[in-house]
Design a protein around this motif. Structure first.
Motif, PDB file in Angstrom:
ATOM      1  N   UNK A   1      56.331 107.404  26.734  1.00  0.00           N
ATOM      2  CA  UNK A   1      56.221 108.845  26.944  1.00  0.00           C
ATOM      3  C   UNK A   1      57.443 109.429  27.630  1.00  0.00           C
ATOM      4  N   UNK A   2      57.924 108.730  28.673  1.00  0.00           N
ATOM      5  CA  UNK A   2      59.025 109.259  29.489  1.00  0.00           C
ATOM      6  C   UNK A   2      59.835 108.082  30.023  1.00  0.00           C
ATOM      7  N   UNK A   3      60.839 107.625  29.277  1.00  0.00           N
ATOM      8  CA  UNK A   3      61.640 106.491  29.767  1.00  0.00           C
ATOM      9  C   UNK A   3      62.440 106.882  31.001  1.00  0.00           C
ATOM     10  N   UNK A   4      62.636 105.965  31.938  1.00  0.00           N
ATOM     11  CA  UNK A   4      63.420 106.290  33.134  1.00  0.00           C
ATOM     12  C   UNK A   4      64.902 106.457  32.800  1.00  0.00           C
ATOM     13  N   UNK A   5      65.615 107.091  33.697  1.00  0.00           N
ATOM     14  CA  UNK A   5      67.052 107.300  33.501  1.00  0.00           C
ATOM     15  C   UNK A   5      67.755 105.953  33.350  1.00  0.00           C
ATOM     16  N   UNK A   6      68.617 105.841  32.357  1.00  0.00           N
ATOM     17  CA  UNK A   6      69.357 104.603  32.130  1.00  0.00           C
ATOM     18  C   UNK A   6      68.629 103.588  31.272  1.00  0.00           C
ATOM     19  N   UNK A   7      67.413 103.904  30.837  1.00  0.00           N
ATOM     20  CA  UNK A   7      66.629 102.978  30.030  1.00  0.00           C
ATOM     21  C   UNK A   7      67.185 102.894  28.613  1.00  0.00           C
ATOM     22  N   UNK A   8      67.001 101.720  27.987  1.00  0.00           N
ATOM     23  CA  UNK A   8      67.379 101.539  26.579  1.00  0.00           C
ATOM     24  C   UNK A   8      66.249 101.959  25.644  1.00  0.00           C
ATOM     25  N   UNK A   9      65.116 102.346  26.211  1.00  0.00           N
ATOM     26  CA  UNK A   9      63.969 102.776  25.419  1.00  0.00           C
ATOM     27  C   UNK A   9      64.123 104.232  25.002  1.00  0.00           C
ATOM     28  N   UNK A  10      63.607 104.548  23.811  1.00  0.00           N
ATOM     29  CA  UNK A  10      63.709 105.911  23.308  1.00  0.00           C
ATOM     30  C   UNK A  10      62.466 106.725  23.586  1.00  0.00           C
ATOM     31  N   UNK A  11      62.611 108.050  23.605  1.00  0.00           N
ATOM     32  CA  UNK A  11      61.464 108.936  23.765  1.00  0.00           C
ATOM     33  C   UNK A  11      60.518 108.757  22.579  1.00  0.00           C
ATOM     34  N   UNK A  12      59.232 108.538  22.885  1.00  0.00           N
ATOM     35  CA  UNK A  12      58.238 108.423  21.828  1.00  0.00           C
ATOM     36  C   UNK A  12      58.348 107.172  20.982  1.00  0.00           C
TER      37      UNK A  12
ATOM     38  N   UNK B   1      49.379  94.607  38.172  1.00  0.00           N
ATOM     39  CA  UNK B   1      48.605  95.508  39.010  1.00  0.00           C
ATOM     40  C   UNK B   1      49.223  95.674  40.396  1.00  0.00           C
ATOM     41  N   UNK B   2      50.145  94.781  40.727  1.00  0.00           N
ATOM     42  CA  UNK B   2      50.808  94.850  42.034  1.00  0.00           C
ATOM     43  C   UNK B   2      51.832  95.975  42.056  1.00  0.00           C
ATOM     44  N   UNK B   3      52.733  95.968  41.081  1.00  0.00           N
ATOM     45  CA  UNK B   3      53.784  96.994  41.036  1.00  0.00           C
ATOM     46  C   UNK B   3      53.453  98.144  40.099  1.00  0.00           C
ATOM     47  N   UNK B   4      52.274  98.060  39.444  1.00  0.00           N
ATOM     48  CA  UNK B   4      51.840  99.096  38.515  1.00  0.00           C
ATOM     49  C   UNK B   4      52.864  99.304  37.406  1.00  0.00           C
ATOM     50  N   UNK B   5      53.250  98.221  36.759  1.00  0.00           N
ATOM     51  CA  UNK B   5      54.245  98.276  35.697  1.00  0.00           C
ATOM     52  C   UNK B   5      53.817  97.445  34.488  1.00  0.00           C
ATOM     53  N   UNK B   6      54.437  97.759  33.352  1.00  0.00           N
ATOM     54  CA  UNK B   6      54.327  96.944  32.142  1.00  0.00           C
ATOM     55  C   UNK B   6      55.669  96.260  31.893  1.00  0.00           C
ATOM     56  N   UNK B   7      55.611  95.084  31.277  1.00  0.00           N
ATOM     57  CA  UNK B   7      56.816  94.459  30.725  1.00  0.00           C
ATOM     58  C   UNK B   7      56.785  94.717  29.226  1.00  0.00           C
ATOM     59  N   UNK B   8      57.803  95.407  28.715  1.00  0.00           N
ATOM     60  CA  UNK B   8      57.839  95.781  27.296  1.00  0.00           C
ATOM     61  C   UNK B   8      59.129  95.290  26.658  1.00  0.00           C
ATOM     62  N   UNK B   9      59.110  95.226  25.344  1.00  0.00           N
ATOM     63  CA  UNK B   9      60.305  94.828  24.599  1.00  0.00           C
ATOM     64  C   UNK B   9      61.054  96.059  24.124  1.00  0.00           C
ATOM     65  N   UNK B  10      62.376  96.012  24.207  1.00  0.00           N
ATOM     66  CA  UNK B  10      63.224  97.078  23.681  1.00  0.00           C
ATOM     67  C   UNK B  10      63.504  96.754  22.215  1.00  0.00           C
ATOM     68  N   UNK B  11      62.948  97.501  21.268  1.00  0.00           N
ATOM     69  CA  UNK B  11      63.107  97.158  19.852  1.00  0.00           C
ATOM     70  C   UNK B  11      64.559  97.040  19.395  1.00  0.00           C
ATOM     71  N   UNK B  12      65.436  97.870  19.932  1.00  0.00           N
ATOM     72  CA  UNK B  12      66.825  97.878  19.471  1.00  0.00           C
ATOM     73  C   UNK B  12      67.582  96.607  19.844  1.00  0.00           C
ATOM     74  N   UNK B  13      67.203  95.973  20.956  1.00  0.00           N
ATOM     75  CA  UNK B  13      67.972  94.820  21.452  1.00  0.00           C
ATOM     76  C   UNK B  13      67.155  93.543  21.550  1.00  0.00           C
ATOM     77  N   UNK B  14      65.835  93.664  21.573  1.00  0.00           N
ATOM     78  CA  UNK B  14      64.991  92.488  21.792  1.00  0.00           C
ATOM     79  C   UNK B  14      64.876  92.107  23.256  1.00  0.00           C
ATOM     80  N   UNK B  15      65.553  92.851  24.134  1.00  0.00           N
ATOM     81  CA  UNK B  15      65.476  92.599  25.566  1.00  0.00           C
ATOM     82  C   UNK B  15      64.170  93.130  26.137  1.00  0.00           C
ATOM     83  N   UNK B  16      63.970  92.884  27.435  1.00  0.00           N
ATOM     84  CA  UNK B  16      62.734  93.308  28.093  1.00  0.00           C
ATOM     85  C   UNK B  16      63.047  94.326  29.186  1.00  0.00           C
ATOM     86  N   UNK B  17      62.123  95.240  29.377  1.00  0.00           N
ATOM     87  CA  UNK B  17      62.222  96.212  30.468  1.00  0.00           C
ATOM     88  C   UNK B  17      60.897  96.302  31.196  1.00  0.00           C
ATOM     89  N   UNK B  18      60.983  96.633  32.480  1.00  0.00           N
ATOM     90  CA  UNK B  18      59.797  96.894  33.287  1.00  0.00           C
ATOM     91  C   UNK B  18      59.603  98.399  33.351  1.00  0.00           C
TER      92      UNK B  18
END
Length: 213
Positions: free
Chosen positions: A32-43, A53-70
């Motif tokens: 919905x709203x990638x953070x500043x500097x993220x490789x993820x695209x809007x939508x 549940x500790x840091x309230x985050x997801x680990x996701x894959x960046x489709x363009x690079x195959x890397x991971x982001x929190x």
């Protein structure tokens, strides 16, 4: 120090989960709203591998690079499968890069699309909101005349969701232009004029009379 340790533990858990699960996901998400500097695209629809549940985050894959982001939980809409996420991606495409910049201090996010609904967030002048969906709502009037604009479901910068009327929002497409200055917008001038005429001005001698009564 405590927060750093928590982040380290979470990162290790994410690595362990990814290593053990290989390509397994816990679902797919719509960014919905990638953070500043993220490789993820809007939508963008992305695989989701882990939720903390500790840091309230997801680990996701960046489709363009195959890397991971929190990614913070509120920045992503979770779906059970890829098909559902991609269908939502298509529906959201028109609004995916669209933000609203607040042209009036104190503009409100509400629980429903009506000006009498409960307030959930009060916005500051020049604050950003992410527009999630245009929706039907109650007419907004002033002086017996309907104000131009639309109701939107919106997302504030702390993850709060609510409904907002666009009459005093400057819409901005983040995929096409840098963040504009609200100071140059005609909306700011009209909002300031509205504040001026909505106030009841009294001369000093009248205030003195009120104090003495």
């Amino acid at each position: 120090m405590k927060h750093s340790a928590i982040r380290l533990v979470t990162a290790l858990l994410i690595i362990a989960a990814l290593a053990s699960s290989c390509s397994r996901t816990i679902g797919w998400g719509l960014v919905l709203w990638p953070p500043e500097g993220s490789a993820l695209g809007y939508g963008e629809a992305v695989p989701v591998y882990f939720m903390s549940n500790i840091t309230r985050t997801y680990a996701v894959e960046v489709p363009a690079t195959g890397g991971k982001e929190e990614l913070e939980l509120w920045r992503l809409e979770l779906h059970k499968n890829k098909k559902s996420a991609e269908q939502r991606e298509e529906e959201y495409a028109a609004l995916a890069p669209i933000f609203g910049l607040v042209a009036r201090d104190g503009l409100i996010l509400r629980t429903e699309a009506t000006n009498i609904a409960e307030q959930v967030y009060r916005l500051k002048l020049d604050e950003e909101v992410k527009l999630l969906a245009k929706t039907e709502g109650a007419p907004v009037e002033t002086g017996g005349e309907r104000l131009p604009g639309d109701w939107y479901l919106a997302l504030a910068a702390d993850g709060t969701r609510g409904y907002i009327y666009s009459n005093q929002l400057m819409l901005w497409d983040a995929s096409r232009e840098p963040r504009p200055s609200i100071a140059s917008s005609d909306l700011l001038i009209s909002a300031q004029e509205a504040d001026l005429f909505e106030k009841t001005w009294r001369p000093d001698y009248f205030l003195c009379m009120v104090d003495r009564s």
